[in-house]
Scaffold this motif. Structure first.
Motif, PDB file in Angstrom:
ATOM      1  N   UNK A  75       0.804  -1.249  -0.050  1.00  0.00           N
ATOM      2  CA  UNK A  75       0.050   0.003  -0.054  1.00  0.00           C
ATOM      3  C   UNK A  75       0.791   1.293   0.061  1.00  0.00           C
ATOM      4  N   UNK A  76       1.846   1.096   0.787  1.00  0.00           N
ATOM      5  CA  UNK A  76       2.743   2.292   0.922  1.00  0.00           C
ATOM      6  C   UNK A  76       3.534   2.723  -0.410  1.00  0.00           C
ATOM      7  N   UNK A  77       3.853   1.370  -1.008  1.00  0.00           N
ATOM      8  CA  UNK A  77       4.646   1.508  -2.334  1.00  0.00           C
ATOM      9  C   UNK A  77       3.592   1.995  -3.439  1.00  0.00           C
ATOM     10  N   UNK A  78       2.401   1.654  -3.260  1.00  0.00           N
ATOM     11  CA  UNK A  78       1.449   2.251  -4.114  1.00  0.00           C
ATOM     12  C   UNK A  78       1.317   3.880  -4.076  1.00  0.00           C
ATOM     13  N   UNK A 113       2.510  -7.768  -7.213  1.00  0.00           N
ATOM     14  CA  UNK A 113       3.969  -8.296  -7.377  1.00  0.00           C
ATOM     15  C   UNK A 113       4.603  -7.264  -8.038  1.00  0.00           C
ATOM     16  N   UNK A 114       3.934  -6.382  -8.817  1.00  0.00           N
ATOM     17  CA  UNK A 114       4.873  -5.278  -9.544  1.00  0.00           C
ATOM     18  C   UNK A 114       5.045  -4.173  -8.712  1.00  0.00           C
ATOM     19  N   UNK A 115       4.202  -4.172  -7.620  1.00  0.00           N
ATOM     20  CA  UNK A 115       4.528  -2.967  -6.667  1.00  0.00           C
ATOM     21  C   UNK A 115       5.719  -3.267  -5.930  1.00  0.00           C
ATOM     22  N   UNK A 149       6.563  -8.220 -13.857  1.00  0.00           N
ATOM     23  CA  UNK A 149       6.627  -7.219 -15.030  1.00  0.00           C
ATOM     24  C   UNK A 149       6.447  -7.735 -16.502  1.00  0.00           C
ATOM     25  N   UNK A 150       6.902  -8.981 -16.732  1.00  0.00           N
ATOM     26  CA  UNK A 150       6.553  -9.546 -18.262  1.00  0.00           C
ATOM     27  C   UNK A 150       5.228 -10.080 -18.202  1.00  0.00           C
ATOM     28  N   UNK A 151       4.815 -10.493 -17.402  1.00  0.00           N
ATOM     29  CA  UNK A 151       3.227 -10.773 -17.377  1.00  0.00           C
ATOM     30  C   UNK A 151       2.471  -9.631 -17.666  1.00  0.00           C
ATOM     31  N   UNK A 152       2.589  -8.572 -16.923  1.00  0.00           N
ATOM     32  CA  UNK A 152       1.816  -7.255 -17.136  1.00  0.00           C
ATOM     33  C   UNK A 152       1.868  -6.644 -18.531  1.00  0.00           C
ATOM     34  N   UNK A 153       3.061  -6.783 -18.799  1.00  0.00           N
ATOM     35  CA  UNK A 153       3.365  -6.195 -20.021  1.00  0.00           C
ATOM     36  C   UNK A 153       2.753  -6.847 -21.245  1.00  0.00           C
ATOM     37  N   UNK A 154       2.514  -8.196 -21.099  1.00  0.00           N
ATOM     38  CA  UNK A 154       1.543  -8.918 -22.151  1.00  0.00           C
ATOM     39  C   UNK A 154       0.310  -8.672 -21.990  1.00  0.00           C
TER      40      UNK A 154
END
Lengths: 312, 389
Positions: A75-78, A113-115, A149-154
């Motif tokens: 949450x803080x990362x977001x 995960x990406x956060x 990151x690669x999953x999100x990119x896809x």
């Protein structure tokens, strides 16, 4: 050299001593003069204990000269991310929404995960530190994080998140900058899971394997010649009892246990070595009899790792 | 077997569901399998062990793995091979997360169209595979379903490795809450109508900037489909929650006597108490043998280190070089003094444990991992040995 990398993810099966190894690596890097950040991803408080310090938070704190420590908080990362990248004048107003956003982050694949990975890679990109050591999630969760990151990119065609994945991938996929370190102990399941994890790292992520740490290796009690002498001693145990009293019995039993343990464990170490690509270093860390937790242990394991890292 | 049942045996005899949990790497899977083996062979009835992620050799020994969610019976011949004539039946099943989710969707989707749309949705696979809490939930869901079949007298379930040992306790409630949440309504708004409420507008502005509207729409579409199962899912989650809290259900916490494990186990036991869940057993696994802290051992070991050369001469063993014997004596003494430290620390830890279960059991350190029925039996005998409550 291992410590010349910028981002190290330390992972392994639960209970093998990941946090201690991550703390010791970070301690060692800082001692070598590197500005180091160590981050505990699954906040269980183990990292604070490894440095005998008060509970850690998302805002990093110096716990030893040149060594900063933090715990991950998505949450803080977001919030940090929104503050940096989304110049919308409503950050102050999104309080409850940001909370719900944590649920979206949970449900939408890869967002949480990406956060996590994004924050860590960001610290590297901005050159805040020479080295970021991650006390990462255990086997089972780590692949999802590193592959995010690669999953999100896809999945995501446009938007800020997609742009963000590009620079993250540049850092993550560069073996000179980023590496995974898998921690195992010389037992069946940890070794089996380590080998499986290494296969998954290779197949499902683009993060390189930087090394494997074999933790809690028992000292070798005897060589072969000594073992023959020990057998003779067992055959004449009554003589030893005659000299030292009945207390000699448990001592002999203890030695037999030590020999059996060492033997079964050596087989697991051999199995791991045989399953590892030859160029991957296998670093041995001895079993510590006196203390298993706390700063003293972090220091001792750091020394043991130094012996392995600087001689490999 | 003595006439009086051991405390652990009584726990197994009086419950229908035993949930085995604890910190990672302490041997939960083996303890669960071992408890089920003892119940099936000695107490009788039809016993099922539901394992999550067994070591391959253990899975093979139990005959699970290849069949996904299907339960298989451990054949009587396998028991005969270890000298047991089981009174009852031992069944084993492995948790297949993906197959279990598919079953759940099939059961709750309103029609074939929705069912296919969900199962084919790319987000669906991602969520069931990656959404960590989905594993926690599905384990509990599967347990509830197996119990509801009425096919088993006792189900022993191993819990999935979690970030946090109590996550799976929360999983059913969280799943139910999620389906009734404002969040889910927000997520599905753009699909249902273009009217974005005042309350959700900031959320959308941010979500749109961050995720991109296409992705957001994909998510919305998926959740709209998922919401058709809302009623069934929420009812189901509540039913699962009731099963876990039922008096026929108990928890067995497994830990080693290593300080980090004990801390986590203590935390977990407190969490059980807060939720008024029953703690049936505390299993302390891989305890170093008592011989390492036996009276007189340390004195003898110290003498061996200190007077090794003298002692070697006095022993005068046949065909043995006194210098080599002296080295061995010193090493043996040193090793004993080394192992005595963690053994003593464990004994202290045990004495200081601030909680008690119906049955507190110690399992000795075995030389190697337990991976066959014989090993499970040895462990099971240790489980049934303790009688103190």
């Amino acid at each position: 050299m291992l410590l010349d990398k910028r981002l190290l993810f330390v992972t392994g099966k639960g209970g093998v001593g990941k946090t201690t190894i991550a703390a010791a690596l970070a301690f060692l890097a800082a001692r070598e003069g590197k500005r180091t950040l160590v981050c505990e991803v699954d906040a269980t408080g183990g990292l604070a204990a490894a440095f005998e310090t008060a509970p850690l938070s998302f805002d990093e704190r110096e716990v030893a000269p040149g060594l900063h420590a933090m715990v991950m908080d998505t949450e803080a990362s977001l919030r940090e991310y929104l503050k940096l990248h989304v110049r919308v004048p409503l950050i102050g107003r999104i309080g409850p929404v940001a909370r719900s956003f944590d649920f979206v982050a949970n449900a939408a694949p890869g967002v949480k995960e990406i956060l996590i990975v994004g924050k860590l890679a960001y610290e590297v990109r901005e050159d805040h530190y020479d080295l970021v050591v991650v006390d990462a999630s255990a086997t089972g969760h780590i692949i999802g994080q590193l592959a995010a990151p690669s999953a999100i990119r896809d999945l995501v065609q446009v938007g800020l998140v997609r742009q963000q994945t590009e620079w993250m991938l540049e850092i993550l996929t560069d073996p000179a900058q980023t590496g995974a370190i898998v921690v195992a102990t010389p037992e069946e399941m940890p070794v089996t899971e380590t080998l499986e994890l290494i296969g998954q790292l290779d197949a499902e992520t683009s993060v390189a394997l930087a090394g494997v740490v074999m933790n809690r290796v028992l000292p070798e009690l005897f060589g072969q010649r000594e073992e023959a002498v020990f057998d003779t001693l067992l055959d004449h145990r009554d003589r030893l009892v005659g000299e030292l009293g009945p207390g000699a019995e448990p001592v002999l039993a203890g030695a037999q246990l030590a020999v059996r343990l060492r033997r079964s464990r050596a087989a697991h170490i051999a199995r791991l070595r045989a399953g590892l690509p030859p160029q991957v270093p296998l670093m041995n860390v001895p079993f510590l009899f006196t203390r298993t937790h706390g700063l003293r242990t972090t220091h001792k394991i750091g020394e043991a790792l130094a012996d392995e890292i600087f001689t490999v | 077997m003595s006439a009086e049942a051991s405390a652990f045996e009584r726990v197994l005899a009086s419950r229908e569901i035993v949930i085995v949990c604890g910190p990672g790497g302490v041997g939960k899977t083996t303890v669960a399998a071992s408890a089920a083996l003892m119940a099936g062979s000695q107490l009788g009835g039809r016993v099922l062990v539901l394992t999550v992620d067994p070591a391959r050799r253990l899975a093979t020994a139990l005959g699970v793995g290849a069949l996904g969610n299907q339960a298989t019976r451990v054949p009587d011949e396998a028991f005969a091979a270890i000298g047991l004539e089981p009174r009852g039946e031992l069944w084993a099943a492995m948790l297949d997360t993906k197959a279990s989710w598919d079953d759940l969707v099939r059961a709750h989707a309103p029609d074939d169209e929705v069912r296919t749309a969900i199962l084919d949705n790319p987000l669906y696979e991602n969520i069931t595979r990656r959404f960590v809490q989905s594993h926690d939930y599905i384990a509990m869901e599967r347990l509830h379903e197996l119990h509801a079949t009425g096919d088993y007298d006792l189900i022993v379930v191993d819990t999935p490795p979690s970030r946090n040992a109590i996550d799976f306790l929360e999983a059913p409630r969280r799943m139910g809450d999620f389906f009734s949440s404002r969040l889910l309504r927000w997520l599905t708004v753009p699909y249902r109508s273009r009217i974005v409420t005042v309350a959700s507008r900031p959320f959308y502005t941010v979500a749109d900037r961050v995720l991109g509207s296409d992705f957001l729409r994909d998510i919305a579409e998926f959740f709209v489909l998922f919401q058709t199962m809302h009623k069934g899912f929420v009812e189901r989650a509540r039913a699962v929650e009731r099963t876990v809290g039922d008096r026929r259900t108990t928890f067995v916490v497994v830990s080693t006597l290593e300080s980090a494990s004990v801390t986590e186990a203590e935390f977990f036991i407190e969490a059980l108490a807060e939720r008024k869940l029953h703690l049936g057993g505390l299993v302390l696994n891989r305890v170093l043998p008592e011989v390492l802290r036996q009276r007189g051992g340390a004195t003898a070991a110290r003498a061996m280190v200190k007077d090794a050369p003298d002692l070697a001469r006095r022993l005068a063993l046949p065909d043995t070089d006194p210098a080599a014997l002296s080295a061995v004596l010193a090493d043996v003494g040193e090793s004993y003094l080394n192992f005595r430290v963690p053994a003593t620390r464990e004994a202290e830890m045990l004495a200081e444990l601030s909680f008690s279960a119906d049955a507190t059991v110690q399992i000795p350190f075995f030389d190697d991992d337990v991976h066959d029925l014989d090993g499970l039996l040895r462990m099971g005998e240790a489980l049934f040995r303790d009688r103190a409550g």
